[in-house]
Design an enzyme around this catalytic site. Structure first.
Site, PDB file in Angstrom:
ATOM      1  N   THR A  21      75.564  58.404  21.606  1.00 14.61           N
ATOM      2  CA  THR A  21      74.070  58.418  21.437  1.00 14.61           C
ATOM      3  C   THR A  21      73.689  59.845  21.171  1.00 14.61           C
ATOM      4  O   THR A  21      74.825  60.631  20.908  1.00 14.61           O
ATOM      5  CB  THR A  21      73.364  57.806  22.787  1.00 14.61           C
ATOM      6  OG1 THR A  21      71.969  57.692  22.478  1.00 14.61           O
ATOM      7  CG2 THR A  21      73.617  58.862  24.054  1.00 14.61           C
ATOM      8  N   ASN A  22      72.377  60.343  21.136  1.00 17.60           N
ATOM      9  CA  ASN A  22      72.017  61.546  20.877  1.00 17.60           C
ATOM     10  C   ASN A  22      70.891  61.723  22.036  1.00 17.60           C
ATOM     11  O   ASN A  22      70.320  60.914  22.745  1.00 17.60           O
ATOM     12  CB  ASN A  22      71.798  61.713  19.406  1.00 17.60           C
ATOM     13  CG  ASN A  22      70.405  60.873  19.116  1.00 17.60           C
ATOM     14  OD1 ASN A  22      69.375  60.816  19.779  1.00 17.60           O
ATOM     15  ND2 ASN A  22      70.967  59.758  18.240  1.00 17.60           N
ATOM     16  N   ARG A  23      70.225  63.226  21.590  1.00 12.57           N
ATOM     17  CA  ARG A  23      69.274  63.378  22.599  1.00 12.57           C
ATOM     18  C   ARG A  23      67.703  63.033  22.341  1.00 12.57           C
ATOM     19  O   ARG A  23      66.940  63.574  22.884  1.00 12.57           O
ATOM     20  CB  ARG A  23      69.274  65.137  22.490  1.00 12.57           C
ATOM     21  CG  ARG A  23      70.574  65.604  23.357  1.00 12.57           C
ATOM     22  CD  ARG A  23      70.681  67.260  23.216  1.00 12.57           C
ATOM     23  NE  ARG A  23      69.234  67.689  23.662  1.00 12.57           N
ATOM     24  CZ  ARG A  23      68.593  68.878  22.578  1.00 12.57           C
ATOM     25  NH1 ARG A  23      69.348  69.006  21.529  1.00 12.57           N
ATOM     26  NH2 ARG A  23      67.498  69.086  22.807  1.00 12.57           N
TER      27      ARG A  23
END
Ligand code: PMT
Length: 216
Positions: A21-23
């Site tokens: 995933t990412n931020r």
């Protein structure tokens, strides 16, 4: 006017308990949805997993993976006058996802990835979307140049570009500073709360819709 807005990150499963995933917190997209409702528009918010409350007055469609977001946007695009794709969609996903947890074996492991579908890039071509199309560009360098490239390749009306190398704006921050990149010009929206940036973006989207002659 009916807005389709995407927000948040996607999750790409590695196995039943792990994912890539990412931020992205979803704040930018949720602020856009709130701003559009505030301005009297109807909104479908297609959101990856976030910890935010669903904004009042929006139709909400939760998704998890890039493929689920792709399918949701493809199905819903025909009903929208304007689409703002602010989600941080994974560009790659694991090729093979076992249905059992991967066990530790050697000191290293290689995860093979494949490209996900390009939702923004499919809007004009695969999905036949003719409404106002606004993409985002999350860049760490040459921000305006890359954003202009996306504007042209993906046939957007405008691209909202942010510098995600900065910690005070962009990912998981309450503020943002963006460039609105048009085919013939670029406008800077100076650092401000995402609520205010969102209202300005909705104003620009409404103006673009009027220019295109969409029903408002
Ligand atoms: O969620 P927040 O914490 O508030 O953070 C906001 C943000 C930084 C996530 C937001 O401002 C932002 O920049 N969103 C776009 C993030 C991104 O993935 O940018 P990109 O340059 O990689 O992608 C360009 C465009 O293509 C985006 O409109 C993206 O939604 C879209 N895309 C990307 C990959 C893919 N497979 N399909 C897509 O449609």
């Amino acid at each position: 006017m009916r807005f389709l807005i995407t927000a948040g990150p996607t999750r790409e499963a590695i196995d039943p308990v792990r994912y890539l995933t990412n931020r992205s917190s979803g704040k930018m997209g949720y602020c856009l949805a709130e701003a559009a409702v505030h301005e009297g528009h109807s909104v479908l918010l297609v959101s990856g997993p976030t910890s935010l409350d669903i904004p009042h007055g929006v139709d909400f469609l939760p998704v998890e993976s890039a493929q689920e977001m792709y399918d949701a946007v493809k199905n819903q695009a025909p009903y929208a006058d304007a689409a703002i794709l602010s989600a941080a969609v994974a560009d790659y996903r694991p090729v093979f996802v076992p249905n059992r947890k991967i066990k530790k074996t050697g000191e290293r492991m290689i995860l093979e990835l494949e490209r996900t579908g390009d939702i923004l890039g499919s809007m004009r071509t695969e999905f036949g979307f003719s409404g106002v199309l606004i993409g985002f560009a999350a860049e760490t360098h040459d921000v305006e140049d890359y954003a202009r490239g996306k504007l042209e390749r993906k046939r957007c009306d405008m691209v909202v570009a942010n510098d995600v190398s900065r910690r005070d704006i962009g990912f998981d921050s309450s503020e943002n500073e963006v460039m609105l990149v048009y085919p013939d010009r670029t406008e800077l929206l100076e650092k401000a709360p995402k609520t205010q940036i969102a209202l300005r973006i909705i104003e620009h989207a409404s103006r673009l819709a009027q220019e295109k002659g969409a029903s408002c």
